[in-house]
Design an enzyme around this catalytic site. Structure first.
Site, short mmCIF file in Angstrom:
data_model
loop_
_atom_site.label_atom_id
_atom_site.label_comp_id
_atom_site.label_asym_id
_atom_site.label_seq_id
_atom_site.Cartn_x
_atom_site.Cartn_y
_atom_site.Cartn_z
N HIS A 94 0.78 -0.94 -0.11
CA HIS A 94 -0.02 -0.07 -0.28
C HIS A 94 0.81 0.99 -0.01
CE1 HIS A 94 -2.55 2.77 1.36
NE2 HIS A 94 -3.86 2.17 0.63
N SER A 212 -10.52 7.74 -3.15
CA SER A 212 -11.64 8.59 -3.14
C SER A 212 -12.86 7.79 -3.50
CB SER A 212 -11.38 9.07 -3.54
OG SER A 212 -10.69 9.88 -2.56
P1 13P Z 1 -8.98 6.14 0.28
O1 13P Z 1 -11.20 5.60 -0.44
O2 13P Z 1 -10.29 6.24 1.67
O3 13P Z 1 -9.20 7.60 -0.51
O4 13P Z 1 -8.46 4.91 0.69
C1 13P Z 1 -8.24 4.57 -0.47
C2 13P Z 1 -7.55 3.73 -0.24
O5 13P Z 1 -6.04 3.74 0.34
C3 13P Z 1 -7.58 2.02 0.20
O6 13P Z 1 -6.65 1.45 0.41
#
Ligand code: 13P
Length: 247
Positions: A94, A212
């Site tokens: 990640h 998002s």
């Molecule tokens: P958001 O959906 O909060 O932007 O985060 C995305 C994410 O990092 C999922 O691993």
């Protein structure tokens, strides 16, 4: 036909009681066989969440693991440990781990290989920063991260993994990639896999979009031909996650 996969990444959120009550609530609304649904939760909640979800279609995943089989790595968790707890999925690479914990492309690759060796499905994250996109380096960055991530994998391995395209600038910002931007990169990923490992692996591998994702944009993103679902952060911690799952 690839089955859609919607994975929630809880990140470092929810204490024990909150995790249990949220899982119980969501169990009623996101339990579907129409897509694979996975809750990637903090290590300390894995058993409790797994037990609450037993008997449903919803699966549980971890958010990280170490690449060594076992050994003197204080504070770390191995793939074997996750497998022994019947946890089928694990996120690796990640962008928050790459940025805050300095995880390298090589470590991401080792983690993915170890996960596969232990029978886990790695959800491997790749994505460009805002600076890289603005300087038109997105494709090169993605090609490089992907090549590292899947190094030493066979076509059979590739067919089992999940790749999550998560543009760093879209994570937690509310600035989602447009469906065209997301599709363009997911298609590039599939093309690269096809060139390296053949059409069967490219047709089988699931490629997710993350950044998002919300109930408002999930439908248009997940309907693009090369987007097989999403890796969802903030929106996976709300009751309305149900609307993302049933996009
Ligand atoms: P958001 O959906 O909060 O932007 O985060 C995305 C994410 O990092 C999922 O691993």
């Amino acid at each position: 036909m690839r089955k859609k996969l919607i994975a929630g990444n809880w990140k470092m959120n929810l204490c024990a009681k909150e995790a249990e009550s949220f899982t119980k609530e969501m169990k009623g609304t996101v339990n579907t066989d129409a897509a694979d649904v996975v809750f990637c939760v903090p290590y300390v909640h894995l058993s409790a969440v797994r037990d609450i979800l037993a008997g449903t279609h919803i699966k549980v995943g971890a958010q990280n693991m170490h690449y060594a089989e076992d050994g003197a790595y204080t504070g770390e968790i191995s793939a074997k440990m996750l497998a022994s707890m019947d946890i089928p999925y694990v996120i690796v690479g990640h962008s928050e781990r790459r940025e805050y914990f300095k995880e390298s492309d090589t470590e991401v690759n080792l983690k993915a290989l170890t996960a596969l060796n232990s029978g886990l499905t790695p959800i491997i994250c790749i994505g460009e920063t805002s600076k890289q996109r603005k300087s038109k380096r997105t494709f090169n960055v993605i090609r490089k991260q992907l090549a590292f991530a899947i190094d030493e994998m066979s076509a059979e391995d590739i067919a089992k993994i999940v790749i999550a395209y998560e543009p760093v600038w879209a994570i937690g910002t509310g600035e989602t990639a447009t469906k065209e931007q997301a599709e363009e990169v997911c298609a590039l990923i599939r093309d690269e896999i096809k060139a390296a490992h053949g059409a069967a692996a490219a047709d089988a591998v699931r490629i997710l979009y993350g950044g998002s994702v919300s109930p408002d944009n999930a439908g248009e993103l997940f309907s693009m031909p090369n987007i097989d679902g999403g890796l969802v952060g903030g929106a996976s911690l709300k009751s309305t996650f149900e609307k993302v799952v049933h996009f």
